[in-house]
Design a protein around this motif. Structure first.
Motif, PDB file in Angstrom:
ATOM      1  N   ALA A 111      58.195  54.858  46.430  1.00 65.76           N
ATOM      2  CA  ALA A 111      57.500  53.694  46.977  1.00 65.76           C
ATOM      3  C   ALA A 111      56.523  53.122  45.952  1.00 65.76           C
ATOM      4  O   ALA A 111      56.389  51.904  45.812  1.00 65.76           O
ATOM      5  CB  ALA A 111      56.763  54.090  48.261  1.00 65.76           C
ATOM      6  N   GLN A 112      55.844  53.994  45.229  1.00 64.05           N
ATOM      7  CA  GLN A 112      54.919  53.524  44.195  1.00 64.05           C
ATOM      8  C   GLN A 112      55.659  52.856  43.049  1.00 64.05           C
ATOM      9  O   GLN A 112      55.194  51.853  42.497  1.00 64.05           O
ATOM     10  CB  GLN A 112      54.090  54.707  43.680  1.00 64.05           C
TER      11      GLN A 112
ATOM     12  N   MET B 192      58.512  51.277  43.281  1.00 66.32           N
ATOM     13  CA  MET B 192      58.948  49.976  43.788  1.00 66.32           C
ATOM     14  C   MET B 192      57.799  48.980  43.764  1.00 66.32           C
ATOM     15  O   MET B 192      57.962  47.822  43.386  1.00 66.32           O
ATOM     16  CB  MET B 192      59.479  50.127  45.213  1.00 66.32           C
ATOM     17  N   PHE B 193      56.608  49.443  44.154  1.00 68.09           N
ATOM     18  CA  PHE B 193      55.453  48.549  44.166  1.00 68.09           C
ATOM     19  C   PHE B 193      55.084  48.103  42.753  1.00 68.09           C
ATOM     20  O   PHE B 193      54.754  46.942  42.518  1.00 68.09           O
ATOM     21  CB  PHE B 193      54.263  49.247  44.822  1.00 68.09           C
TER      22      PHE B 193
ATOM     23  N   LEU C 209      57.464  45.432  41.663  1.00 71.54           N
ATOM     24  CA  LEU C 209      57.214  44.161  42.337  1.00 71.54           C
ATOM     25  C   LEU C 209      55.960  43.467  41.807  1.00 71.54           C
ATOM     26  O   LEU C 209      55.881  42.237  41.797  1.00 71.54           O
ATOM     27  CB  LEU C 209      57.074  44.394  43.853  1.00 71.54           C
ATOM     28  N   THR C 210      54.992  44.239  41.373  1.00 69.99           N
ATOM     29  CA  THR C 210      53.733  43.651  40.898  1.00 69.99           C
ATOM     30  C   THR C 210      53.732  43.389  39.402  1.00 69.99           C
ATOM     31  O   THR C 210      52.681  43.112  38.825  1.00 69.99           O
ATOM     32  CB  THR C 210      52.554  44.593  41.236  1.00 69.99           C
TER      33      THR C 210
ATOM     34  N   LEU D   1      51.593  41.120  49.336  1.00 71.01           N
ATOM     35  CA  LEU D   1      52.697  41.963  48.887  1.00 71.01           C
ATOM     36  C   LEU D   1      52.596  43.365  49.472  1.00 71.01           C
ATOM     37  O   LEU D   1      53.587  43.943  49.921  1.00 71.01           O
ATOM     38  CB  LEU D   1      52.705  42.040  47.362  1.00 71.01           C
ATOM     39  N   GLN D   2      51.387  43.916  49.482  1.00 76.98           N
ATOM     40  CA  GLN D   2      51.207  45.242  50.034  1.00 76.98           C
ATOM     41  C   GLN D   2      51.496  45.275  51.530  1.00 76.98           C
ATOM     42  O   GLN D   2      52.062  46.231  52.053  1.00 76.98           O
ATOM     43  CB  GLN D   2      49.779  45.732  49.762  1.00 76.98           C
TER      44      GLN D   2
ATOM     45  N   GLN E  31      55.193  45.179  51.858  1.00 72.50           N
ATOM     46  CA  GLN E  31      55.746  46.490  51.518  1.00 72.50           C
ATOM     47  C   GLN E  31      55.575  47.468  52.670  1.00 72.50           C
ATOM     48  O   GLN E  31      56.503  48.187  53.037  1.00 72.50           O
ATOM     49  CB  GLN E  31      55.053  47.043  50.275  1.00 72.50           C
TER      50      GLN E  31
ATOM     51  N   THR F 197      57.863  46.578  55.590  1.00 72.43           N
ATOM     52  CA  THR F 197      59.258  46.903  55.271  1.00 72.43           C
ATOM     53  C   THR F 197      59.532  48.389  55.433  1.00 72.43           C
ATOM     54  O   THR F 197      60.525  48.791  56.065  1.00 72.43           O
ATOM     55  CB  THR F 197      59.590  46.471  53.830  1.00 72.43           C
ATOM     56  N   ILE F 198      58.633  49.207  54.875  1.00 73.62           N
ATOM     57  CA  ILE F 198      58.823  50.655  54.963  1.00 73.62           C
ATOM     58  C   ILE F 198      58.703  51.136  56.401  1.00 73.62           C
ATOM     59  O   ILE F 198      59.484  51.983  56.856  1.00 73.62           O
ATOM     60  CB  ILE F 198      57.812  51.376  54.052  1.00 73.62           C
TER      61      ILE F 198
ATOM     62  N   ASN G 204      47.411  51.638  50.255  1.00 74.30           N
ATOM     63  CA  ASN G 204      47.227  50.192  50.176  1.00 74.30           C
ATOM     64  C   ASN G 204      45.763  49.870  50.425  1.00 74.30           C
ATOM     65  O   ASN G 204      45.320  49.765  51.578  1.00 74.30           O
ATOM     66  CB  ASN G 204      48.104  49.474  51.217  1.00 74.30           C
TER      67      ASN G 204
END
Length: 211
Positions: free
Chosen positions: A70-71, A73-74, A77-78, A90-91, A94, A97-98, A181
């Motif tokens: 997950a980190q 992916m973040f 994305l950033t 965005l957070q 995220q 979505t999760i 987050n």
């Protein structure tokens, strides 16, 4: 109504014993077995005293391994400067979505399976059971495998035990992601001033790393 908690004494099978132990260490506690002897009650106290902390440690270790994707992916994305300027949105996206993915995997889909196996349950009953289980509420008004005539009942009880562990781990993962987050951690407003300052410093460091 679903299958109610059992009140009359019936001998335990190994599958029932295994599921009972899992409900103890995960604090779900359906409460569907109430014919424990005095020795059984002492066993529950001692077993839970050691089993619950060890289970929490084990599941947290799994969550720490699962949080890495997950980190990653973040971070991907950033990587864009425009996206970095909208980090909070965005957070939130995220997290939603999760949460949606985990909810489908641990509640929505398993509810169909339980509805298929438990003939007396409606889909709403099964959905309700899944939610009460993965959140460790465990009221015990719906207990899988209560029908003693169920085919492959022992294997089914082991499946329920595995599902319980996976579901609880998934909820812990969601809470862990929420904690990661900083913009969404509303608990900052409930902290003492000194703790709030530390939290703001942590948020600032995270945002600095993202630039």
């Amino acid at each position: 109504m679903g299958q109610k908690a059992q009140t009359a004494y019936t001998p335990w099978t190994y599958g029932e014993s295994f599921l009972f132990c899992i409900t103890l260490v995960t604090t779900v506690g359906y409460g569907n077995r109430n014919e424990l002897s005095d020795y059984g009650k002492w066993f529950c106290i001692v077993f839970s005293s050691f089993g619950i902390p060890m289970t929490v440690i084990l599941l947290r270790a799994f969550v720490e391994r699962m949080i890495l994707p997950a980190q990653v992916m973040f971070n991907i994305l950033t990587s864009n400067s425009f996206i970095r300027r909208h980090g909070t949105l965005l957070q939130l996206l995220q997290l939603l979505t999760i949460v949606s993915i985990i909810s489908i995997i641990t509640v929505v889909v398993p509810a169909f399976l339980f509805r298929f196996v438990e003939e007396k349950w409606s889909y709403l009953d099964a959905l309700y059971f899944c939610f009460m289980t993965v959140t460790t509420i465990g009221l015990g008004d719906y207990v899988p495998g209560s029908d003693l005539s169920l085919k492959n009942r022992e294997a089914y009880l082991f499946f329920v035990s595995f599902y319980l562990l996976v579901g609880v781990t998934a909820v812990m993962l969601m809470l862990r992601i929420y904690q990661e987050n900083p913009h969404l951690t509303i608990g900052i407003y409930l902290l003492p001033q000194a703790d709030a300052i530390k939290h703001e410093d942590r948020v600032e460091r995270i945002l600095t790393d993202m630039k």
